[in-house]
Design an enzyme around this catalytic site. Structure first.
Site, PDB file in Angstrom:
ATOM      1  N   LYS A  53       0.839  -1.206   0.000  1.00 53.04           N
ATOM      2  CA  LYS A  53       0.000   0.000   0.000  1.00 53.04           C
ATOM      3  C   LYS A  53       0.870   1.251   0.000  1.00 53.04           C
ATOM      4  CE  LYS A  53      -3.804  -2.467   2.089  1.00 53.04           C
ATOM      5  NZ  LYS A  53      -4.511  -2.915   3.295  1.00 53.04           N
ATOM      6  N   GLN A  97      -4.632  -1.626   9.513  1.00 56.90           N
ATOM      7  CA  GLN A  97      -4.532  -2.958   8.908  1.00 56.90           C
ATOM      8  C   GLN A  97      -5.126  -4.003   9.856  1.00 56.90           C
ATOM      9  OE1 GLN A  97      -3.295  -3.571   5.712  1.00 56.90           O
ATOM     10  NE2 GLN A  97      -4.095  -5.615   6.073  1.00 56.90           N
ATOM     11  N   ASP A 120     -11.188   2.830   3.974  1.00 55.46           N
ATOM     12  CA  ASP A 120     -11.566   1.420   3.865  1.00 55.46           C
ATOM     13  C   ASP A 120     -13.087   1.265   3.848  1.00 55.46           C
ATOM     14  OD1 ASP A 120      -9.530  -0.395   3.495  1.00 55.46           O
ATOM     15  OD2 ASP A 120      -8.992  -0.527   5.616  1.00 55.46           O
TER      16      ASP A 120
END
Ligand code: NAD
Length: 285
Positions: A53, A97, A120
């Site tokens: 990422k 994460q 997200d």
């Protein structure tokens, strides 16, 4: 029939080509897109995902920050950092994460992210907006899957879509997006009776299970579009999806491979969400 291979690397490249230009245009106006990635612990897969990422951000001309904590960090320290990032004008997107270590309340951490920086799309406010058909951020993996349909000109209206898996990250938002696109959606899961009955009538089959080669050719309707979200590591270290690719590609009309299918699209849509977040802040100025 041999299925058309839906190439995630090619599609990701096509979409990302425009990102750098948009990032530079934003930077010229004082809003270079910025993503903060928070990693807790030493899960090797998570470390790889975070590295990918951060690298993708660099390639697209984004600012990024990687914040790493040891596995035994106190949840409060992470919450304090999120509060700091929420207030940081250089950061437009914040990603924690998953999975988090067991002593964390993952929902509380996700809810601490400012909804307008929740790239997200896991914050309850954003989940609700998606449910209402007015998404602010679409969760990256199902968003990427929808791009395959769009790019391949697959019209979902009236089609039977079956999603295997009901996670908050993939299965549930995937089902919602398919529903909004006009498909008739069935969500199957570990307690589904007669899975074969459902999968055999799917025009579009999305597998998000986490079991190597779980979906066999006999489970697939001839001519179906098969999307494989799974990422599984085989004992030898090789990656494989939830679909028995070699057999299913002889039955399906289109299929995503693993690797090189949904995976590259997930990171691409994370970049897209971060860009949109930065563009929105400019709209507010
Ligand atoms: P999860 O473990 O949260 O959910 C798995 C789902 O599969 C559950 O809802 C469960 O009910 C269902 N399931 C399990 N066994 C089943 C069975 N026998 N029959 C029917 N359903 C069954 O996993 P997740 O986070 O949704 O991820 C699913 C897979 O997708 C994993 O392999 C994960 O690594 C992968 N993934 C890939 C990406 C990507 O970018 N490509 C992103 C997220 C997740």
């Amino acid at each position: 029939m041999t299925a058309k291979i839906l190439d995630g690397n090619a599609l990701a490249q096509k979409l990302r080509a425009g990102f750098k230009t948009r990032a530079e245009a934003l930077a010229a106006q004082g809003a270079r897109p910025g993503l903060a990635v928070v990693l807790v612990g030493e899960n090797p897969a998570s470390q790889v995902y975070v590295r990918n990422k951060v690298n993708a951000c660099a390639q697209a001309g984004f600012h990024s920050e990687k914040i790493c904590y040891p596995p035994d960090v106190s949840p409060q320290a992470v919450l304090d950092k999120i509060a700091e990032l929420n207030a940081d004008p250089a950061i437009h997107g914040i990603l924690v994460q998953l999975p988090l270590p067991k002593h964390f309340d993952a929902d509380a951490v996700l809810e601490a992210i400012a909804p307008e920086k929740d790239v997200d799309g896991f914050h309850a406010e954003n989940v609700g907006a998606l449910m209402q058909g007015q998404p602010r951020f679409i969760p990256c993996t199902p968003y990427g899957v929808m791009k395959f349909f769009e790019d391949a000109g697959i019209d979902l209206r009236g089609r039977e879509a079956v999603v295997i898996g009901r996670s908050n990250i993939v299965g549930k938002p995937m089902a919602m997006l398919l529903l909004h696109a006009g498909a008739t959606v069935t969500v199957c899961h570990s307690q589904t009776r007669d899975l074969l009955f459902h999968t055999r009538r799917a025009d579009v089959l999305v597998a998000a299970i986490g079991r190597p080669r779980f979906v066999t050719a006999e489970m697939v309707k001839p001519g179906a579009v098969v999307i494989d979200v799974g990422i599984n590591r085989l004992p030898g270290g090789k990656l494989c999806g939830d679909v028995d690719f070699e057999a299913v590609k002889e039955v399906a009309s289109a299929i995503t491979p693993v690797p090189g299918g949904v995976g590259p699209m997930t990171i691409t849509m994370l970049l897209a969400n971060t860009l949109e977040a930065a563009e929105r802040t400019l709209g507010k100025m």
